[in-house]
Design an enzyme around this catalytic site. Sequence first.
Site, PDB file in Angstrom:
ATOM      1  N   GLU A 363     -30.767 -70.882  18.521  1.00 48.16           N
ATOM      2  CA  GLU A 363     -30.959 -72.318  18.702  1.00 48.16           C
ATOM      3  C   GLU A 363     -29.732 -72.880  19.425  1.00 48.16           C
ATOM      4  O   GLU A 363     -28.596 -72.462  19.164  1.00 48.16           O
ATOM      5  CB  GLU A 363     -31.115 -73.019  17.352  1.00 48.16           C
ATOM      6  CG  GLU A 363     -32.417 -72.708  16.623  1.00 48.16           C
ATOM      7  CD  GLU A 363     -33.623 -73.394  17.241  1.00 48.16           C
ATOM      8  OE1 GLU A 363     -33.422 -74.387  17.959  1.00 48.16           O
ATOM      9  OE2 GLU A 363     -34.743 -72.928  16.995  1.00 48.16           O
ATOM     10  N   PRO A 544     -23.599 -77.621  21.063  1.00 44.61           N
ATOM     11  CA  PRO A 544     -24.052 -76.740  22.151  1.00 44.61           C
ATOM     12  C   PRO A 544     -23.057 -75.625  22.453  1.00 44.61           C
ATOM     13  O   PRO A 544     -21.849 -75.767  22.234  1.00 44.61           O
ATOM     14  CB  PRO A 544     -24.191 -77.713  23.340  1.00 44.61           C
ATOM     15  CG  PRO A 544     -24.350 -79.066  22.732  1.00 44.61           C
ATOM     16  CD  PRO A 544     -23.548 -79.038  21.474  1.00 44.61           C
ATOM     17  N   SER A 545     -23.598 -74.522  22.964  1.00 45.89           N
ATOM     18  CA  SER A 545     -22.795 -73.377  23.403  1.00 45.89           C
ATOM     19  C   SER A 545     -21.915 -72.801  22.297  1.00 45.89           C
ATOM     20  O   SER A 545     -20.865 -72.218  22.564  1.00 45.89           O
ATOM     21  CB  SER A 545     -21.931 -73.763  24.620  1.00 45.89           C
ATOM     22  OG  SER A 545     -22.743 -74.229  25.672  1.00 45.89           O
ATOM     23  N   ARG A 546     -22.319 -72.993  21.073  1.00 42.87           N
ATOM     24  CA  ARG A 546     -21.618 -72.457  19.903  1.00 42.87           C
ATOM     25  C   ARG A 546     -20.209 -73.048  19.718  1.00 42.87           C
ATOM     26  O   ARG A 546     -19.384 -72.481  19.015  1.00 42.87           O
ATOM     27  CB  ARG A 546     -21.524 -70.922  19.971  1.00 42.87           C
ATOM     28  CG  ARG A 546     -22.885 -70.221  19.941  1.00 42.87           C
ATOM     29  CD  ARG A 546     -23.600 -70.518  18.619  1.00 42.87           C
ATOM     30  NE  ARG A 546     -24.847 -69.792  18.469  1.00 42.87           N
ATOM     31  CZ  ARG A 546     -26.055 -70.275  18.769  1.00 42.87           C
ATOM     32  NH1 ARG A 546     -26.150 -71.497  19.291  1.00 42.87           N
ATOM     33  NH2 ARG A 546     -27.138 -69.573  18.553  1.00 42.87           N
ATOM     34  N   LEU A 547     -19.948 -74.181  20.339  1.00 36.59           N
ATOM     35  CA  LEU A 547     -18.666 -74.850  20.173  1.00 36.59           C
ATOM     36  C   LEU A 547     -18.770 -75.840  19.012  1.00 36.59           C
ATOM     37  O   LEU A 547     -18.628 -77.062  19.154  1.00 36.59           O
ATOM     38  CB  LEU A 547     -18.251 -75.558  21.466  1.00 36.59           C
ATOM     39  CG  LEU A 547     -18.093 -74.638  22.684  1.00 36.59           C
ATOM     40  CD1 LEU A 547     -17.732 -75.441  23.920  1.00 36.59           C
ATOM     41  CD2 LEU A 547     -17.036 -73.565  22.411  1.00 36.59           C
TER      42      LEU A 547
END
Length: 571
Positions: A363, A544-547
């Site tokens: 996700e 977002p982007s695992r940040l």
Amino acid sequence: MKKARYRHKKIKKNMQAVRSRAGTMPSTRFLSRLFFTSPSSPSLSSHSQSHLQFLISSPSLLFSSPVKLDASSLSSIRFSSPFLSSRRGVASSSFSSSRMDASGDQIEASYIGQQAAKEIDEILMGPLGFSVDQLMELAGLSVAAAIAEVYKPNESRKVLVICGPGNNGGDGLVAARHLYHFGYQPVICYPKRSSSPLFSGLVTQLKSLEIPFVSEEELPPLLSDEYDLVVDAMFGFSFRGTPREPFAYLIRAVSALTYANIHHKKETKVVSIDIPSGWDVELGDPAQEDTDVQGIRPHMLVSLTAPKLCAMKFTGPHHFLGGRFVPPAIVKQFNLKIPPYPGSSMCVRIGKPPSVDISALRENYVSPELTESKVSADPFDQFKIWFDEALAAGLREPNAMALSTVGKDGKPSSRIVLLKGFDKQGFVWYTNYGSRKARELSENPHASILFHWNELNREVRIEGTVTKVSEEESEKYFHSRPRGSQLGAIVSKQSTVLPDRSAIYNAYKELEQKYCNGTEIPKPEYWGGYRLTPTLFEFWQGQPSRLHDRLQYTLREAEGKQAWLIERLSP
């Protein structure tokens, strides 16, 4: 003549588009089968004759070699001859098939013929008092729910819904309205509109949502150029004969996706409502009998009321049943087997479970930023803010938390328990004092709890020391529970081995009988509460982007006083 010239140009463009993307073309035999007026007759309609003659006379559009299909893609489940011996015989009976669910239990469903489907509709709209618009609304909602379960709007947002002139088309119109509210961007192709108030009303509803309508002439040569999903709502179980234009053309356009998807990077999935258009309601897709021919091969089939016999030849990964309105009287009369719908869902999976690449499940979180300036200085206050928001969002059991403990053997264990209270002193839950977690807490009083609120992209992790709550506090909470839960706490010697399920069930029934007069049920000594006093909090917000945002509160000594220090952790 003007329309005929247009269709020649349209088909030429489509064939060129398929050729350029697939690198191969169907044989002349395949093309002739697509244009036949019926699978058993080689005669062509006047429109189809002109279309096919145009293609045959234009060798630049065709390749000499036929399409070669993998044999595994043509596999189908064949049903036994008694169900094929007579159309009328098939229609008045049902056939049951089953599969195993994830727990190993059998999920059974009946497959019915055309006449049975027709009779069920007549009973529903006759003595049982349903109206067409009621059934259509429930059917369309079922289709939208099934689509939303498999194809997420952030990945398959643009949906082309092709609607026929009958009730199947109405189901598609209703599904489009629900898909809009689910976050998709539906586009409607509805060439032959019904003039009935019901259908006119559906069109008005869709236009009020500014959902665009397009004609077949406005569609791209290859549907995958513009659309992520195509919903086939052209023809249902009552259709017989040969589709007329423009639906014959539209069926071919949807069928072309089968070839385009083989070589085209973007794969557009097809969802058929009840019957893949062009299929025989009982025999399935006649094209499946010939390796040179391929009709509509939907990625998902949403059967309504009960699966039709043709659904036994469906080989796609997603088969759902929708239309949660079949009463017991019909189930009994037609000897139907309807799988149980989960919870409040409007659809249930009855097909083979899909093969899933677990490594591809992910996700992309989108959430407001969680910054130090926006959180409370006190983690208890911050937890209350987030917990109240989880409650307001209507999440199921927002007080569910994973409790992790470690015994003297150093082996960790986790389980889900329910938070039953919190304040500045800590977080409280109740359990059996003879359970594994209680034993481990007696050996090592350090534990952690974790709240996961998936719909909000949030987690809260809390570490601390655990002590028992007072007997008075446990007593008060025990008697606030439903009587059934009180009895369950007495009969359950938690974490001990049972000979079978009946042992605890019979003990419960005996205890229920003992206290049937309403007398107070005494709290057992081996049952009570625990309180975790925190030494660390972590608030996690998906990004977002695992940040992801991670803010940690730790209890520190400062100037002789304890204070909470807030630090940002790397995701």
